[in-house]
Write an enzyme that holds these catalytic residues in place. Sequence first.
Site, PDB file in Angstrom:
ATOM      1  N   GLN A 118      -5.252  -2.633   9.278  1.00  0.00           N
ATOM      2  CA  GLN A 118      -5.185  -3.128   9.362  1.00  0.00           C
ATOM      3  C   GLN A 118      -5.544  -4.675  10.429  1.00  0.00           C
ATOM      4  O   GLN A 118      -4.995  -4.531  11.371  1.00  0.00           O
ATOM      5  CB  GLN A 118      -2.605  -3.293   8.871  1.00  0.00           C
ATOM      6  CG  GLN A 118      -2.828  -4.777   8.062  1.00  0.00           C
ATOM      7  CD  GLN A 118      -3.494  -4.813   6.211  1.00  0.00           C
ATOM      8  OE1 GLN A 118      -3.967  -3.765   5.822  1.00  0.00           O
ATOM      9  NE2 GLN A 118      -3.920  -6.621   6.463  1.00  0.00           N
ATOM     10  N   LYS A 167       1.149  -1.352  -0.156  1.00  0.00           N
ATOM     11  CA  LYS A 167       0.097   0.033   0.293  1.00  0.00           C
ATOM     12  C   LYS A 167       0.667   1.568  -0.509  1.00  0.00           C
ATOM     13  O   LYS A 167       0.520   2.390  -0.822  1.00  0.00           O
ATOM     14  CB  LYS A 167      -1.010  -0.175   1.482  1.00  0.00           C
ATOM     15  CG  LYS A 167      -2.233  -1.056   0.619  1.00  0.00           C
ATOM     16  CD  LYS A 167      -2.887  -1.353   2.696  1.00  0.00           C
ATOM     17  CE  LYS A 167      -3.914  -2.677   2.229  1.00  0.00           C
ATOM     18  NZ  LYS A 167      -4.190  -2.786   2.765  1.00  0.00           N
ATOM     19  N   ASP A 194     -10.623   2.229   4.442  1.00  0.00           N
ATOM     20  CA  ASP A 194     -11.248   1.047   4.050  1.00  0.00           C
ATOM     21  C   ASP A 194     -13.020   0.342   3.820  1.00  0.00           C
ATOM     22  O   ASP A 194     -13.857  -1.026   3.607  1.00  0.00           O
ATOM     23  CB  ASP A 194     -11.482   0.783   5.598  1.00  0.00           C
ATOM     24  CG  ASP A 194      -9.828  -0.841   4.871  1.00  0.00           C
ATOM     25  OD1 ASP A 194      -9.561  -1.073   3.286  1.00  0.00           O
ATOM     26  OD2 ASP A 194      -8.967  -0.874   6.205  1.00  0.00           O
TER      27      ASP A 194
HETATM   28  N1  GUN Z   1      -7.135  -7.333   5.896  1.00  0.00           N
HETATM   29  C1  GUN Z   1      -7.279  -8.013   4.922  1.00  0.00           C
HETATM   30  N2  GUN Z   1      -7.987  -7.544   3.960  1.00  0.00           N
HETATM   31  C2  GUN Z   1      -8.189  -6.197   4.379  1.00  0.00           C
HETATM   32  C3  GUN Z   1      -8.528  -4.903   4.510  1.00  0.00           C
HETATM   33  O1  GUN Z   1      -8.980  -4.775   3.030  1.00  0.00           O
HETATM   34  N3  GUN Z   1      -7.729  -3.459   5.278  1.00  0.00           N
HETATM   35  C4  GUN Z   1      -7.869  -3.731   5.953  1.00  0.00           C
HETATM   36  N4  GUN Z   1      -7.659  -2.788   6.813  1.00  0.00           N
HETATM   37  N5  GUN Z   1      -7.456  -5.225   6.829  1.00  0.00           N
HETATM   38  C5  GUN Z   1      -7.308  -6.190   6.309  1.00  0.00           C
END
Ligand code: GUN
Length: 292
Positions: free
Chosen positions: A99, A55, A122
């Site tokens: 995350q 990211k 998100d």
């Molecule tokens: N863990 C797995 N996929 C995601 C996601 O799309 N966002 C976040 N914050 N954590 C994750």
Amino acid sequence: MADDKIIDGKLIAETMKKEIAAEVAEMIDKGIGAPHLAAVLVGDDEASLTYVTSKEKACHKVGMISSVYKLSSNATEEEVLNIIDFLNKDDEIDGYIVQLPLPEHINETKVIQSINPNKDVDGFTLCNIGLMQLGEPCYHPATPFGIKELLKRSGVEIAGKHVVVIGRSNIVGTPISVMLSRKGTDATVTICHSKTQNLKELTVQADILIVAVGQVEFVKADMVKEGAVVIDVGIHRIKDNSEKGYHIVGDVDFKEVYKKASKITPVPGGVGPMTIVSLLYNTLKAAKSNKK
Ligand code: GUN
């Protein structure tokens, strides 16, 4: 020659990145400043670290600013909530993510629901989930948003079509079912899960089959209607004797299902690249509204 049966997520994601980069450059030129995405990473889960690093790299590629707040696996819930409070208040941060998964001693719901919905890129807060359900403007979760873009940009007709989704997770299965059935997108959606009876009877009716079940090559050719569009959300590492030591497969038996599908996403290179670009899209949207 390009295979027009394959929905090339990598290519579509690159196109979207260029579109986003152009808008970021314009914001910088106008003196508004670059969008800023932050990530909170608690613990040392390897997959989470890989995601957060990807990211960060993607942010830099489109000219955005990124920062990561790293805490050790024994950080307290209070410490995480203090960072959330700081990020909610800091005007420099346009959007941020926490995350997942978090270590077990931390209440995930409490942490996620403490995120300011205006910075929740998100789309995990109750506010954004509720707005999505109402079909109102909001931040959509990245993977479902990416799937919708893949379908739209590949010229797949959605309105009036029967979409069957296998999997009901909060991050993919449930939100994609809601999003595709809203007014304006207008699909008829069936959502299937581990307790669904006669799964195959339902999947063979799908014009668009979305598979987010988390099981290696779960969908076989006999579960798919001739001419269906198949979207594979799964990512699994399979150990082998190659130089890398593994290869990646999805939730769909690609080799078998390819023959029956009219369009299909590969793994890797299908849904995966769209998830990160969707997060960038949401960050741009947040920056546009926050920096106005
Ligand atoms: N863990 C797995 N996929 C995601 C996601 O799309 N966002 C976040 N914050 N954590 C994750």
